[in-house]
Design a protein around this motif. Structure first.
Motif, mmCIF file in Angstrom:
data_model
loop_
_atom_site.group_PDB
_atom_site.id
_atom_site.type_symbol
_atom_site.label_atom_id
_atom_site.label_comp_id
_atom_site.label_asym_id
_atom_site.label_seq_id
_atom_site.Cartn_x
_atom_site.Cartn_y
_atom_site.Cartn_z
ATOM 1 N N ALA A 142 12.936 -6.967 -17.739
ATOM 2 C CA ALA A 142 11.606 -7.500 -18.096
ATOM 3 C C ALA A 142 10.821 -6.522 -18.964
ATOM 4 C CB ALA A 142 10.813 -7.814 -16.823
ATOM 5 N N GLY A 143 11.339 -5.334 -19.135
ATOM 6 C CA GLY A 143 10.671 -4.345 -19.992
ATOM 7 C C GLY A 143 9.540 -3.606 -19.305
ATOM 8 N N ILE A 144 9.590 -3.507 -17.957
ATOM 9 C CA ILE A 144 8.584 -2.689 -17.272
ATOM 10 C C ILE A 144 9.274 -1.742 -16.282
ATOM 11 C CG2 ILE A 144 6.849 -4.534 -17.491
ATOM 12 C CD1 ILE A 144 6.928 -4.944 -14.539
ATOM 13 N N GLU A 145 8.476 -0.868 -15.722
ATOM 14 C CA GLU A 145 9.014 0.103 -14.771
ATOM 15 C C GLU A 145 8.595 -0.353 -13.374
ATOM 16 O OE1 GLU A 145 8.058 4.794 -13.718
ATOM 17 O OE2 GLU A 145 7.351 3.956 -15.602
ATOM 18 N N VAL A 146 9.445 -0.121 -12.387
ATOM 19 C CA VAL A 146 9.035 -0.433 -11.018
ATOM 20 C C VAL A 146 8.942 0.863 -10.229
ATOM 21 C CG1 VAL A 146 11.376 -0.905 -10.151
ATOM 22 C CG2 VAL A 146 9.447 -2.016 -9.077
ATOM 23 N N MET A 147 7.893 0.963 -9.399
ATOM 24 C CA MET A 147 7.748 2.139 -8.530
ATOM 25 C C MET A 147 7.599 1.635 -7.097
ATOM 26 S SD MET A 147 5.177 4.516 -10.784
ATOM 27 C CE MET A 147 5.381 6.021 -9.846
ATOM 28 N N PHE A 148 7.961 2.481 -6.132
ATOM 29 C CA PHE A 148 7.925 2.059 -4.729
ATOM 30 C C PHE A 148 6.941 2.943 -3.962
ATOM 31 C CE2 PHE A 148 11.938 0.891 -6.569
ATOM 32 C CZ PHE A 148 12.033 -0.451 -6.220
ATOM 33 N N ALA A 149 5.998 2.299 -3.285
ATOM 34 C CA ALA A 149 4.980 3.046 -2.540
ATOM 35 C C ALA A 149 5.459 3.285 -1.113
ATOM 36 C CB ALA A 149 3.679 2.252 -2.523
ATOM 37 N N PRO A 150 5.034 4.380 -0.495
ATOM 38 C CA PRO A 150 5.406 4.601 0.903
ATOM 39 C C PRO A 150 4.581 3.678 1.828
ATOM 40 C CG PRO A 150 3.951 6.357 0.129
ATOM 41 C CD PRO A 150 4.210 5.452 -1.047
ATOM 42 N N GLY A 151 5.056 3.495 3.060
ATOM 43 C CA GLY A 151 4.302 2.729 4.064
ATOM 44 C C GLY A 151 3.186 3.585 4.648
ATOM 45 N N TYR A 152 2.168 2.953 5.187
ATOM 46 C CA TYR A 152 1.085 3.664 5.882
ATOM 47 C C TYR A 152 1.705 4.369 7.083
ATOM 48 C CZ TYR A 152 -3.435 4.223 8.245
ATOM 49 O OH TYR A 152 -4.549 4.730 8.852
ATOM 50 N N PRO A 153 1.479 5.692 7.226
ATOM 51 C CA PRO A 153 2.247 6.443 8.222
ATOM 52 C C PRO A 153 1.907 6.119 9.676
ATOM 53 C CG PRO A 153 0.692 7.872 7.035
ATOM 54 C CD PRO A 153 0.647 6.536 6.370
ATOM 55 N N HIS A 154 0.723 5.595 9.943
ATOM 56 C CA HIS A 154 0.325 5.379 11.335
ATOM 57 C C HIS A 154 0.797 4.006 11.816
ATOM 58 C CE1 HIS A 154 -1.883 6.723 14.734
ATOM 59 N NE2 HIS A 154 -2.593 5.602 14.784
ATOM 60 N N HIS A 155 1.575 3.992 12.903
ATOM 61 C CA HIS A 155 2.090 2.722 13.433
ATOM 62 C C HIS A 155 1.363 2.338 14.720
ATOM 63 C CE1 HIS A 155 6.244 2.725 11.245
ATOM 64 N NE2 HIS A 155 5.230 2.942 10.437
ATOM 65 N N PHE A 156 1.384 1.064 15.053
ATOM 66 C CA PHE A 156 0.789 0.606 16.309
ATOM 67 C C PHE A 156 1.866 -0.106 17.106
ATOM 68 C CE2 PHE A 156 -2.774 1.306 13.629
ATOM 69 C CZ PHE A 156 -3.771 1.744 14.489
ATOM 70 N N GLY A 157 2.083 0.341 18.351
ATOM 71 C CA GLY A 157 3.134 -0.263 19.178
ATOM 72 C C GLY A 157 4.492 -0.128 18.513
ATOM 73 N N GLY A 158 4.711 0.943 17.758
ATOM 74 C CA GLY A 158 6.026 1.192 17.168
ATOM 75 C C GLY A 158 6.277 0.442 15.872
ATOM 76 N N ALA A 159 5.373 -0.430 15.465
ATOM 77 C CA ALA A 159 5.611 -1.226 14.246
ATOM 78 C C ALA A 159 4.538 -0.910 13.208
ATOM 79 C CB ALA A 159 5.573 -2.707 14.585
ATOM 80 N N PRO A 160 4.886 -1.050 11.917
ATOM 81 C CA PRO A 160 3.872 -0.823 10.883
ATOM 82 C C PRO A 160 2.749 -1.855 10.995
ATOM 83 C CG PRO A 160 6.054 -1.228 9.908
ATOM 84 C CD PRO A 160 6.173 -1.475 11.365
ATOM 85 N N ILE A 161 1.599 -1.493 10.492
ATOM 86 C CA ILE A 161 0.488 -2.455 10.432
ATOM 87 C C ILE A 161 0.897 -3.605 9.514
ATOM 88 C CG2 ILE A 161 -1.879 -2.812 9.633
ATOM 89 C CD1 ILE A 161 -2.470 0.058 10.217
ATOM 90 N N SER A 162 0.603 -4.814 9.930
ATOM 91 C CA SER A 162 0.833 -5.967 9.055
ATOM 92 C C SER A 162 -0.173 -7.050 9.409
ATOM 93 C CB SER A 162 2.251 -6.510 9.232
ATOM 94 O OG SER A 162 2.384 -7.065 10.524
ATOM 95 N N SER A 163 -0.390 -7.959 8.484
ATOM 96 C CA SER A 163 -1.285 -9.092 8.766
ATOM 97 C C SER A 163 -0.743 -9.872 9.957
ATOM 98 C CB SER A 163 -1.390 -10.009 7.548
ATOM 99 O OG SER A 163 -1.818 -9.271 6.425
ATOM 100 N N THR A 164 0.588 -9.971 10.042
ATOM 101 C CA THR A 164 1.206 -10.701 11.160
ATOM 102 C C THR A 164 0.853 -10.045 12.499
ATOM 103 O OG1 THR A 164 3.020 -11.274 9.692
ATOM 104 C CG2 THR A 164 3.429 -11.550 12.043
ATOM 105 N N ALA A 165 0.924 -8.712 12.550
ATOM 106 C CA ALA A 165 0.615 -8.003 13.802
ATOM 107 C C ALA A 165 -0.857 -8.191 14.168
ATOM 108 C CB ALA A 165 0.945 -6.522 13.653
ATOM 109 N N ILE A 166 -1.722 -8.224 13.175
ATOM 110 C CA ILE A 166 -3.154 -8.410 13.449
ATOM 111 C C ILE A 166 -3.399 -9.833 13.972
ATOM 112 C CG2 ILE A 166 -5.462 -8.453 12.415
ATOM 113 C CD1 ILE A 166 -4.367 -6.275 10.439
ATOM 114 N N ARG A 167 -2.730 -10.804 13.365
ATOM 115 C CA ARG A 167 -2.876 -12.193 13.856
ATOM 116 C C ARG A 167 -2.429 -12.288 15.310
ATOM 117 N NH1 ARG A 167 -0.092 -13.551 8.794
ATOM 118 N NH2 ARG A 167 -1.727 -13.741 7.232
ATOM 119 N N ALA A 168 -1.315 -11.588 15.631
ATOM 120 C CA ALA A 168 -0.791 -11.648 17.001
ATOM 121 C C ALA A 168 -1.796 -11.015 17.972
ATOM 122 C CB ALA A 168 0.555 -10.934 17.076
ATOM 123 N N ALA A 169 -2.413 -9.905 17.571
ATOM 124 C CA ALA A 169 -3.395 -9.247 18.442
ATOM 125 C C ALA A 169 -4.586 -10.181 18.689
ATOM 126 C CB ALA A 169 -3.863 -7.933 17.809
#
Ligand SMILES: Cc1cc2nc3c(=O)[nH]c(=O)nc-3n(C[C@H](O)[C@H](O)[C@H](O)COP(=O)(O)O)c2cc1C
Ligand SMILES: Nc1ncnc2c1ncn2[C@@H]1O[C@H](COP(=O)(O)OP(=O)(O)OP(=O)(O)O)[C@@H](O)[C@H]1O
Length: 318
Positions: A142-169
């Motif tokens: 496609a003529g562009i560069e892709v970069m990969f960001a790290p995940g947020y280091p702080h986890h809750f209940g062993g899993a990364p923060i996600s909208s799904t986890a917030i909905r479940a809470a």
């Protein structure tokens, strides 16, 4: 693909773009946007964050589409407050069928994108690429560069923060856990509508809130300590009931109501806007054998809510 970006934003530099639903703009999303901002400054690029006008599942499989944590306008406002130029992609059949490479081409054409920044678990495109190398190859074509960001280091209940986890809470009534992941209390807004007007006769007038937009997630039924902000900007300690009010509503299929008693407020709120920031679930909704029983319980709830809210350091986020 239809893409809308604030026409008053006149930055013409090549851009670094990140894409996602960003529902709720939780701390993980904010971490990604700070990475976006850092790389943009280092490379003199315009930071752009794109969200969708609807949840992809709302098109693909509406019955599985989740209730939302923030309305679109609020998402855009929060994305801008994190330093990104926000934009909206219309999620329709055309968008749904784009391969990753075609999607990236569109970003290049429409936004002058030099870089696509992908979140640590992000997937994009109808062709369901999975490995970083596959995305690199698609970006190259496609003529562009892709970069990969790290995940947020702080986890809750062993899993990364996600909208799904917030909905479940929130579905469990755990508004404290949801607030930790969001970085602020979960908030619903709406217009005050008329109720049965029993509340004021027992000393606890309540604002019945018609939540807008209707696709917002309603936390678990129960009684909550909350903070209510009214149209003037004034904020009050409050107790909020979410449920079917079994003591007073004896109809066969009662509708769910969200009603707040603002502690210390006197006045008329009908027709005006109220925002409810949920702090802590205090108890389940109960059926009382008399209105006197309900009144006594509401008095105890008011004391409990006041104590919880007095101990609270209320967090606001831009
Ligand atoms: C903090 C709070 C807790 C409540 N708890 C209950 C409850 O446990 N059971 C119930 O039947 N109704 C409960 N209600 C709903 C009341 O029955 C309702 O507010 C009252 O009847 C007034 O209704 P109105 O606004 O239609 O006049 C609660 C309301 C509030 C504000
Ligand atoms: N905890 C996190 N840390 C860093 N980046 C994140 C985190 N969660 C999501 N992202 C990134 O934010 C962008 C938007 O993701 P998305 O809206 O799908 O978030 P999500 O919270 O994982 O949602 P869902 O639970 O619905 O999958 C993606 O690039 C994703 O990788």
């Amino acid at each position: 693909m239809e893409l809308t970006i604030n026409p008053r934003d006149t930055d013409t530099r090549p851009s670094i773009v990140t894409v996602g639903m960003f529902d709720g703009l939780h701390l993980g999303h904010r971490f990604l946007l700070s990475t976006l901002d850092d790389i943009a400054s280092q490379r003199d690029l315009r930071p752009v964050a794109l969200t969708f006008d609807r949840h992809p599942l709302d098109l693909i499989d509406p019955l599985r589409a989740p209730a939302m944590l923030a309305p679109l306008q609020e998402r855009l406002r929060m994305m801008a407050s994190c330093g990104a130029t926000p934009g909206v992609i219309r999620f329709d059949e055309t968008t749904r069928l784009l391969s990753a490479s075609r999607f990236m081409q569109q970003l290049r054409t429409k936004l002058h994108a030099a870089v696509l920044l992908m979140g640590f678990n992000h997937r994009l495109g109808h062709d369901r690429l999975s490995t970083p190398d596959e995305y690199r190859r698609a970006a190259y074509s496609a003529g562009i560069e892709v970069m990969f960001a790290p995940g947020y280091p702080h986890h809750f209940g062993g899993a990364p923060i996600s909208s799904t986890a917030i909905r479940a809470a929130l579905a469990e009534g755990d508004t404290r856990l949801a607030a930790e992941m969001l970085g602020r209390p979960y908030t619903l807004e709406g217009t005050v509508i008329g109720g049965k007007k029993i509340g004021r006769t027992i000393g606890f007038p309540t604002a019945n809130i018609s939540v807008e937009p209707a696709l917002m997630l309603i936390p678990a039924h129960g009684v909550y300590a909350a903070r209510a902000t009214i149209a003037s900007g004034a904020s009050y300690p409050a107790m909020v009931n979410i449920g079917v009010r079994p003591t007073v509503d004896l109809t066969e299929s009662p509708t769910v109501s969200v009603e707040a008693h603002l502690i210390g407020y006197e006045g008329d709120l009908y027709g005006s806007r109220v925002a409810i920031a949920f702090v802590e679930r205090m108890r389940s909704e109960m059926r009382f054998s008399s209105i006197d029983g309900l009144r006594a319980r509401l008095q105890a709830d008011a004391s409990a809510a006041s104590a919880i809210l007095a101990a609270e350091t209320y967090k606001e986020m831009p």
